[in-house]
Design an enzyme around this catalytic site. Structure first.
Site, PDB file in Angstrom:
ATOM      1  N   CYS B 161     -23.784 -28.138   3.186  1.00  0.00           N
ATOM      2  CA  CYS B 161     -23.267 -27.636   4.466  1.00  0.00           C
ATOM      3  C   CYS B 161     -24.206 -26.649   5.147  1.00  0.00           C
ATOM      4  CB  CYS B 161     -21.904 -27.014   4.245  1.00  0.00           C
ATOM      5  SG  CYS B 161     -20.773 -28.192   3.506  1.00  0.00           S
ATOM      6  N   HIS B 293     -19.234 -19.154   9.244  1.00  0.00           N
ATOM      7  CA  HIS B 293     -19.096 -20.412   8.520  1.00  0.00           C
ATOM      8  C   HIS B 293     -17.622 -20.835   8.588  1.00  0.00           C
ATOM      9  CE1 HIS B 293     -20.261 -23.630   5.945  1.00  0.00           C
ATOM     10  NE2 HIS B 293     -19.487 -23.247   4.960  1.00  0.00           N
ATOM     11  N   GLU B 304     -16.387 -14.494   3.163  1.00  0.00           N
ATOM     12  CA  GLU B 304     -17.272 -14.279   4.314  1.00  0.00           C
ATOM     13  C   GLU B 304     -16.957 -12.940   4.989  1.00  0.00           C
ATOM     14  OE1 GLU B 304     -17.430 -17.554   7.061  1.00  0.00           O
ATOM     15  OE2 GLU B 304     -19.172 -16.717   8.100  1.00  0.00           O
ATOM     16  N   LYS B 325     -15.274 -24.096  13.918  1.00  0.00           N
ATOM     17  CA  LYS B 325     -14.780 -25.232  13.115  1.00  0.00           C
ATOM     18  C   LYS B 325     -13.300 -25.471  13.366  1.00  0.00           C
ATOM     19  CE  LYS B 325     -17.998 -25.247   9.180  1.00  0.00           C
ATOM     20  NZ  LYS B 325     -18.820 -24.029   9.359  1.00  0.00           N
ATOM     21  N   HIS B 330     -15.397 -29.458  10.347  1.00  0.00           N
ATOM     22  CA  HIS B 330     -16.565 -29.132   9.530  1.00  0.00           C
ATOM     23  C   HIS B 330     -17.459 -30.378   9.441  1.00  0.00           C
ATOM     24  CE1 HIS B 330     -19.319 -27.572   6.758  1.00  0.00           C
ATOM     25  NE2 HIS B 330     -18.515 -27.043   5.855  1.00  0.00           N
ATOM     26  N   PHE B 389     -22.036 -25.449  -0.572  1.00  0.00           N
ATOM     27  CA  PHE B 389     -21.799 -25.723  -1.994  1.00  0.00           C
ATOM     28  C   PHE B 389     -23.145 -25.628  -2.714  1.00  0.00           C
ATOM     29  CE2 PHE B 389     -17.780 -28.660  -2.003  1.00  0.00           C
ATOM     30  CZ  PHE B 389     -16.992 -27.562  -1.727  1.00  0.00           C
TER      31      PHE B 389
END
Lengths: 87, 401
Positions: B161, B293, B304, B325, B330, B389
């Site tokens: 991502c 994010h 975050e 998002k 996403h 990830f």
């Protein structure tokens, strides 16, 4: 089918402990299982019992499914098996 | 070192297939998350996503080219055409002084999914000869290179991502260092296939109802798709030819958690933001807005929040932080590019895009998340966060031109 026996086998395999060390009261947090391990356990349970476990990012809050202890899992699996048979 | 500016911006996204459409959608707080229409959902637990709509590939690519393009390459090439046209840059003339660096998480997964379904599911004996040139993760980038005569460095970056932010960041570094004069860069992804959705479902991080970043009742992430492609250029070169300057890329920071394959890490995320500020020569209180994010998972959003507080200290309370998002989903390896596009479009439009679908404050996410409505406010400096990830963190800084 003895749900409790089978669930204990699966939890023990995931946690890499002897099944005999587990009881209904064993908490998953005491087995040092990370969230990804629990996700893998849910997959193993779905495969074993041919059920869909509504366990997800937001679903624990609404479905009453808890994976807190071994006993919680056994109860959830029995409930989901009964629901599948009734469907 | 050279200063680096954006002179072209192309976007194919659930919020529209042009910068103008995306600006309208972002300002209105329009949510493009809806029931999926491009895959059969009967046996999916998660039946929602953010799809690119009104994208007519047949009208954009001729009969010779279209069969070679996976959906993710179609998005990338269409967005690249917008960006190159806007920039007015003659990339062919730059030749080896131009680069193309594109991020993607999985590449041509639609092609792979169809191929495997035919072979394993339907018992087909052969697959189409274009299967490999369509599915390779670098294919979209290759087509951009070929179409524009770019003969300098060309490669695809994969860091799940964070792929797009890493791609844009590396392209920025190459222009900054003088290795190339200009680059076409960004990210593309088209992951809304049955097999991919099943895989994400199994991870138990997906919401079946809506993406609600930073909201206490958030229930997981929602997949999207699309491409954001930019032309970036040595500022002196852009000024000399009178190019439109949409924004300056002010800095780029990276870090790795080296800890867990799926769980986020506040320390790693904060380190990337600090590295970005340092690269940009920015003090924390010079930043106005962070495009977070903000996936809407239980794990990401509080982590975050902690990371932003660690990097910005008390000034974190004065920052506007939103997750777009919530509107466009996403898009994985394209996420950073779509979100940088959203950030630049909002910066030039004089508004801060909202975090949509926000219904319940969470003490663990206690930042100004610009809930539900865009805020009409001029701003000059923004960060765009991507955390992947595997613990790969990549943060871009942009400044108003």
């Amino acid at each position: 089918m003895d749900t409790e026996h089978d669930v204990i086998e699966l939890v023990a395999k995931q946690a890499k402990v002897e099944p005999t060390t587990l009881t209904r009261d064993t908490k998953l947090t005491d087995l040092n299982l990370q969230s990804i391990d629990v996700v893998e356990l849910v997959f193993a349970i779905e495969e074993k019992f041919d059920i869909e476990v509504p366990y997800g990012a937001g679903e624990q809050n609404t479905t009453g499914i808890s994976f807190g202890s071994v006993g919680d899992i056994v109860d959830a699996v029995d409930k989901l098996i009964a629901e599948r048979r009734a469907a | 070192m050279n200063r680096v500016v954006i002179t072209g911006l192309g976007i194919i996204s659930p919020l529209g297939n042009s910068a103008a459409e995306m600006e309208t959608a972002l300002h209105a707080g329009r949510v493009a998350i809806a029931p999926l229409t491009s895959v059969p959902t009967e046996t999916l637990a998660v039946k929602i996503g953010a799809e690119v709509k009104d994208f007519d590939a047949a009208s954009q690519f001729d009969d010779k080219k279209l069969p070679l393009l996976d959906r993710c390459a179609q998005f990338a090439l269409a967005a690249a055409r917008q960006a190159v046209t806007q920039s007015g840059l003659d990339l062919r003339a730059l030749g080896a002084r131009a680069a193309v660096i594109i991020g993607s998480g999985v590449g041509g997964i639609t092609t792979l999914d169809e191929c495997f379904h035919r072979l394993y599911g339907e018992g087909a004996k052969r697959t189409h000869p274009f299967t490999v040139p369509k599915l390779m993760i670098s294919a979209a980038m290759s087509h951009i290179s070929m179409e524009n005569g770019i003969t300098g460095p060309s490669f695809t970056v994969a860091s799940a991502c964070a792929s797009a932010n890493h791609a844009i960041g590396v392209a920025y570094q190459m222009v900054k260092s003088g290795a190339v004069t200009a680059a076409v860069t960004g990210g593309t992804e088209a992951p809304l296939t049955y097999g991919t959705l099943k895989g994400w479902e199994a991870l138990r991080v997906m919401s079946a109802e809506m993406c609600r970043p930073f909201s206490k009742n958030r229930s997981g992430m929602v997949l999207g798709e699309g491409a954001g492609i930019f032309v970036i250029e040595n500022r002196d070169h852009a000024v000399a030819r009178g190019a439109p300057i949409l924004a300056e890329i002010a800095g780029f920071g990276m870090s790795s958690d080296a800890s867990d394959i799926v769980m986020p890490n506040a320390g790693g995320a904060a380190a990337a933001m600090r590295a970005c500020l340092e690269d940009a020569g920015l003090k924390p209180d010079e930043v106005d807005y962070i495009n977070a994010h903000g996936t809407g998972t239980p794990a990401n959003d509080p982590t975050e929040t902690k990371a932003i507080r660690a990097a910005f200290g008390p000034y974190a309370d004065k920052l506007a932080v939103s997750s777009t998002k919530s509107m466009h989903g996403h898009a994985l390896g394209a996420a950073g590019a779509i979100e940088l596009a959203a950030t630049v479009i909002a910066m030039n439009g004089g508004f801060i895009p909202p975090t949509a679908n926000f219904t319940e404050p969470d003490p663990a996410c206690d930042l100004d998340v610009v809930p539900n409505s865009a805020r009409d406010k001029a701003f000059d400096v923004a960060l765009s966060n991507s955390f992947a990830f595997g613990g790969h963190n990549a943060v871009l800084a942009v400044r108003r031109a």
